[in-house]
Write a protein that holds these residues in place. Structure first.
Motif, PDB file in Angstrom:
ATOM      1  N   LEU A   9       0.815  -1.067   0.032  1.00 11.69           N
ATOM      2  CA  LEU A   9       0.024   0.003  -0.088  1.00 11.69           C
ATOM      3  C   LEU A   9       0.955   1.160   0.258  1.00 11.69           C
ATOM      4  CD1 LEU A   9      -2.746   1.145   0.078  1.00 11.69           C
ATOM      5  CD2 LEU A   9      -2.846   0.946   2.609  1.00 11.69           C
ATOM      6  N   CYS A  10       1.796   1.406   0.889  1.00 16.90           N
ATOM      7  CA  CYS A  10       2.815   2.516   0.910  1.00 16.90           C
ATOM      8  C   CYS A  10       3.433   2.800  -0.582  1.00 16.90           C
ATOM      9  CB  CYS A  10       3.800   2.522   2.094  1.00 16.90           C
ATOM     10  SG  CYS A  10       3.080   2.594   3.695  1.00 16.90           S
ATOM     11  N   ALA A  11       3.925   1.617  -1.115  1.00 15.33           N
ATOM     12  CA  ALA A  11       4.599   1.590  -2.168  1.00 15.33           C
ATOM     13  C   ALA A  11       3.675   2.295  -3.344  1.00 15.33           C
ATOM     14  CB  ALA A  11       5.145   0.431  -2.823  1.00 15.33           C
ATOM     15  N   LEU A  12       2.278   1.689  -3.426  1.00 18.23           N
ATOM     16  CA  LEU A  12       1.177   2.229  -4.367  1.00 18.23           C
ATOM     17  C   LEU A  12       1.052   3.647  -4.227  1.00 18.23           C
ATOM     18  CD1 LEU A  12      -0.883   1.443  -6.633  1.00 18.23           C
ATOM     19  CD2 LEU A  12      -2.534   1.327  -4.596  1.00 18.23           C
ATOM     20  N   LEU A  13       0.874   4.105  -3.028  1.00 20.32           N
ATOM     21  CA  LEU A  13       0.679   5.416  -2.785  1.00 20.32           C
ATOM     22  C   LEU A  13       1.987   6.432  -3.044  1.00 20.32           C
ATOM     23  CD1 LEU A  13      -1.103   5.226   0.554  1.00 20.32           C
ATOM     24  CD2 LEU A  13      -2.280   5.460  -1.600  1.00 20.32           C
ATOM     25  N   THR A  14       3.148   5.954  -2.787  1.00 20.04           N
ATOM     26  CA  THR A  14       4.116   6.729  -3.063  1.00 20.04           C
ATOM     27  C   THR A  14       4.426   6.764  -4.781  1.00 20.04           C
ATOM     28  OG1 THR A  14       5.221   6.110  -1.004  1.00 20.04           O
ATOM     29  CG2 THR A  14       6.654   6.866  -2.917  1.00 20.04           C
ATOM     30  N   GLN A  15       4.255   5.534  -5.248  1.00 18.64           N
ATOM     31  CA  GLN A  15       4.425   5.644  -6.727  1.00 18.64           C
ATOM     32  C   GLN A  15       3.188   6.672  -7.498  1.00 18.64           C
ATOM     33  OE1 GLN A  15       3.631   1.588  -8.220  1.00 18.64           O
ATOM     34  NE2 GLN A  15       3.736   2.497 -10.553  1.00 18.64           N
ATOM     35  N   ASN A  16       2.105   6.743  -6.836  1.00 17.77           N
ATOM     36  CA  ASN A  16       1.117   7.662  -7.584  1.00 17.77           C
ATOM     37  C   ASN A  16       1.114   8.934  -6.974  1.00 17.77           C
ATOM     38  OD1 ASN A  16      -0.739   5.740  -9.494  1.00 17.77           O
ATOM     39  ND2 ASN A  16      -0.242   4.403  -7.737  1.00 17.77           N
ATOM     40  N   GLN A  17       2.271   9.336  -6.226  1.00 19.46           N
ATOM     41  CA  GLN A  17       2.453  10.531  -5.601  1.00 19.46           C
ATOM     42  C   GLN A  17       1.252  11.112  -4.719  1.00 19.46           C
ATOM     43  OE1 GLN A  17       3.540  12.720  -9.278  1.00 19.46           O
ATOM     44  NE2 GLN A  17       5.551  12.199  -9.133  1.00 19.46           N
ATOM     45  N   ALA A  18       0.752  10.130  -3.982  1.00 18.18           N
ATOM     46  CA  ALA A  18      -0.479  10.540  -3.234  1.00 18.18           C
ATOM     47  C   ALA A  18      -0.053  11.390  -1.996  1.00 18.18           C
ATOM     48  CB  ALA A  18      -1.059   9.449  -2.597  1.00 18.18           C
ATOM     49  N   PHE A 108      -8.528  -0.730  -0.161  1.00 21.51           N
ATOM     50  CA  PHE A 108      -7.825  -1.019  -1.321  1.00 21.51           C
ATOM     51  C   PHE A 108      -7.856  -2.721  -1.831  1.00 21.51           C
ATOM     52  CE2 PHE A 108      -5.937   2.986  -0.469  1.00 21.51           C
ATOM     53  CZ  PHE A 108      -5.898   3.543  -1.589  1.00 21.51           C
ATOM     54  N   SER A 109      -8.206  -3.050  -2.897  1.00 21.39           N
ATOM     55  CA  SER A 109      -8.236  -4.556  -3.258  1.00 21.39           C
ATOM     56  C   SER A 109      -6.877  -4.824  -4.015  1.00 21.39           C
ATOM     57  CB  SER A 109      -9.347  -4.834  -3.962  1.00 21.39           C
ATOM     58  OG  SER A 109      -9.459  -6.109  -4.324  1.00 21.39           O
ATOM     59  N   PHE A 110      -6.314  -5.859  -3.393  1.00 17.56           N
ATOM     60  CA  PHE A 110      -5.115  -6.152  -4.011  1.00 17.56           C
ATOM     61  C   PHE A 110      -5.363  -7.622  -4.634  1.00 17.56           C
ATOM     62  CE2 PHE A 110      -3.220  -3.153  -0.924  1.00 17.56           C
ATOM     63  CZ  PHE A 110      -2.888  -2.189  -2.026  1.00 17.56           C
ATOM     64  N   HIS A 111      -6.572  -8.154  -4.584  1.00 16.43           N
ATOM     65  CA  HIS A 111      -6.864  -9.613  -5.032  1.00 16.43           C
ATOM     66  C   HIS A 111      -7.607  -9.734  -6.006  1.00 16.43           C
ATOM     67  CE1 HIS A 111      -8.062 -13.526  -4.854  1.00 16.43           C
ATOM     68  NE2 HIS A 111      -7.193 -13.894  -4.051  1.00 16.43           N
ATOM     69  N   ASN A 143      -5.295  11.769   1.496  1.00 19.20           N
ATOM     70  CA  ASN A 143      -6.050  12.866   0.623  1.00 19.20           C
ATOM     71  C   ASN A 143      -7.125  11.982  -0.025  1.00 19.20           C
ATOM     72  OD1 ASN A 143      -6.472  14.109  -2.110  1.00 19.20           O
ATOM     73  ND2 ASN A 143      -6.005  15.825  -0.803  1.00 19.20           N
ATOM     74  N   THR A 144      -8.416  12.464   0.426  1.00 23.74           N
ATOM     75  CA  THR A 144      -9.488  11.718  -0.268  1.00 23.74           C
ATOM     76  C   THR A 144      -9.253  11.679  -1.885  1.00 23.74           C
ATOM     77  OG1 THR A 144     -10.812  12.332   1.569  1.00 23.74           O
ATOM     78  CG2 THR A 144     -12.146  11.594  -0.209  1.00 23.74           C
ATOM     79  N   GLN A 145      -9.051  12.877  -2.478  1.00 27.66           N
ATOM     80  CA  GLN A 145      -9.336  12.714  -3.913  1.00 27.66           C
ATOM     81  C   GLN A 145      -8.257  11.719  -4.601  1.00 27.66           C
ATOM     82  OE1 GLN A 145     -11.908  13.686  -5.745  1.00 27.66           O
ATOM     83  NE2 GLN A 145     -12.547  14.184  -3.728  1.00 27.66           N
ATOM     84  N   ASP A 146      -6.947  11.824  -3.633  1.00 21.01           N
ATOM     85  CA  ASP A 146      -5.877  10.719  -4.021  1.00 21.01           C
ATOM     86  C   ASP A 146      -6.625   9.175  -3.954  1.00 21.01           C
ATOM     87  OD1 ASP A 146      -3.780  12.629  -4.833  1.00 21.01           O
ATOM     88  OD2 ASP A 146      -3.071  12.619  -2.737  1.00 21.01           O
ATOM     89  N   TYR A 147      -7.448   9.060  -2.924  1.00 17.77           N
ATOM     90  CA  TYR A 147      -7.866   7.684  -2.683  1.00 17.77           C
ATOM     91  C   TYR A 147      -8.719   7.471  -3.914  1.00 17.77           C
ATOM     92  CZ  TYR A 147     -10.794   3.742  -1.626  1.00 17.77           C
ATOM     93  OH  TYR A 147     -11.738   2.779  -1.559  1.00 17.77           O
ATOM     94  N   VAL A 148      -9.649   8.508  -4.383  1.00 11.56           N
ATOM     95  CA  VAL A 148     -10.747   8.296  -5.498  1.00 11.56           C
ATOM     96  C   VAL A 148      -9.961   8.003  -6.791  1.00 11.56           C
ATOM     97  CG1 VAL A 148     -12.241   9.518  -6.879  1.00 11.56           C
ATOM     98  CG2 VAL A 148     -12.334   9.538  -4.417  1.00 11.56           C
ATOM     99  N   ALA A 151      -7.445   4.351  -6.131  1.00 13.24           N
ATOM    100  CA  ALA A 151      -8.231   3.017  -5.798  1.00 13.24           C
ATOM    101  C   ALA A 151      -9.268   2.909  -6.880  1.00 13.24           C
ATOM    102  CB  ALA A 151      -8.809   2.984  -4.259  1.00 13.24           C
ATOM    103  N   ALA A 152      -9.868   3.809  -7.381  1.00 18.28           N
ATOM    104  CA  ALA A 152     -10.897   4.094  -8.340  1.00 18.28           C
ATOM    105  C   ALA A 152     -11.795   2.929  -8.084  1.00 18.28           C
ATOM    106  CB  ALA A 152     -10.218   3.663  -9.651  1.00 18.28           C
ATOM    107  N   PRO A 153     -12.558   2.950  -6.968  1.00 17.60           N
ATOM    108  CA  PRO A 153     -13.872   2.133  -6.639  1.00 17.60           C
ATOM    109  C   PRO A 153     -15.039   2.464  -7.436  1.00 17.60           C
ATOM    110  CG  PRO A 153     -13.672   3.796  -5.014  1.00 17.60           C
ATOM    111  CD  PRO A 153     -12.276   4.157  -5.899  1.00 17.60           C
ATOM    112  N   GLU A 154     -15.863   1.237  -7.540  1.00 17.26           N
ATOM    113  CA  GLU A 154     -17.130   1.730  -7.981  1.00 17.26           C
ATOM    114  C   GLU A 154     -17.827   2.244  -7.068  1.00 17.26           C
ATOM    115  OE1 GLU A 154     -19.140  -2.144 -10.053  1.00 17.26           O
ATOM    116  OE2 GLU A 154     -17.259  -3.190  -9.633  1.00 17.26           O
ATOM    117  N   TRP A 155     -18.835   3.042  -7.286  1.00 20.42           N
ATOM    118  CA  TRP A 155     -19.533   3.875  -6.326  1.00 20.42           C
ATOM    119  C   TRP A 155     -20.930   3.458  -6.320  1.00 20.42           C
ATOM    120  CZ3 TRP A 155     -16.580   6.483  -3.110  1.00 20.42           C
ATOM    121  CH2 TRP A 155     -15.376   6.876  -3.770  1.00 20.42           C
TER     122      TRP A 155
END
Length: 161
Positions: A9-18, A108-111, A143-148, A151-155
């Protein structure tokens, strides 16, 4: 349980500049307890529930995320996904699909078999969300917008009225 999930999770967030920060704290899994430790509002918490939706010819395993001060309406979730009933997954299923214990599941889903669903209110109330990040001793405030964006969830609206 899962240092691996935390690291991923930390790697994903860092890679995506969250924009995020990590808080290490005593083991805590209850929403009210961990919000107090983090210094956040309970509603900022992103509660992640592994659910199984069945019936009507469908079977989905979903990671359903909603604000921690709200309750999930599993019947509403099932209906929204074309099923007739939904239930929480067993601890064994949770561990297999998330590598986490109850209370430590990040939003976040990793599966590949775990479909990510989020209630729209999660993105509407606070500029930041907070969640346990794979372990009961690590939280992330994100940051909420970084999560959106990341993660790109279905709403789907599925919280209890």
């Amino acid at each position: 349980m899962s240092q691996h999930t935390f690291d991923t999770l930390c790697a994903l967030l860092t890679q995506n500049q969250a924009c995020f920060r990590i808080i290490e704290h005593p083991s805590a899994g209850k929403s009210e307890e961990v919000a107090k430790i983090r210094g956040t509002e309970v509603g900022q918490g992103a509660k992640a529930l592994v659910c199984v939706v069945r019936g009507g010819g469908v079977k989905h395993t979903v990671l359903a995320v909603l604000p921690a001060d709200k309750q999930a309406d599993l019947a509403r979730l099932a209906q929204a996904l074309g099923g007739t009933k939904a239930s929480l997954a067993s601890p064994k299923e949770v561990a297999e699909l998330t590598d986490c214990v109850f209370g430590a599941i990040p939003p976040f889903s990793f599966h590949e078999k775990l479909r990510l669903i989020a209630d729209p209110e999660l993105q509407e109330r606070f500029d930041e969300i907070a969640f346990n990040a794979g372990t009961l001793e690590h939280s992330i405030i994100l940051n909420t917008q970084d999560y959106v964006r990341i993660a790109a969830p279905e709403w789907i609206t599925f919280q209890a009225a």
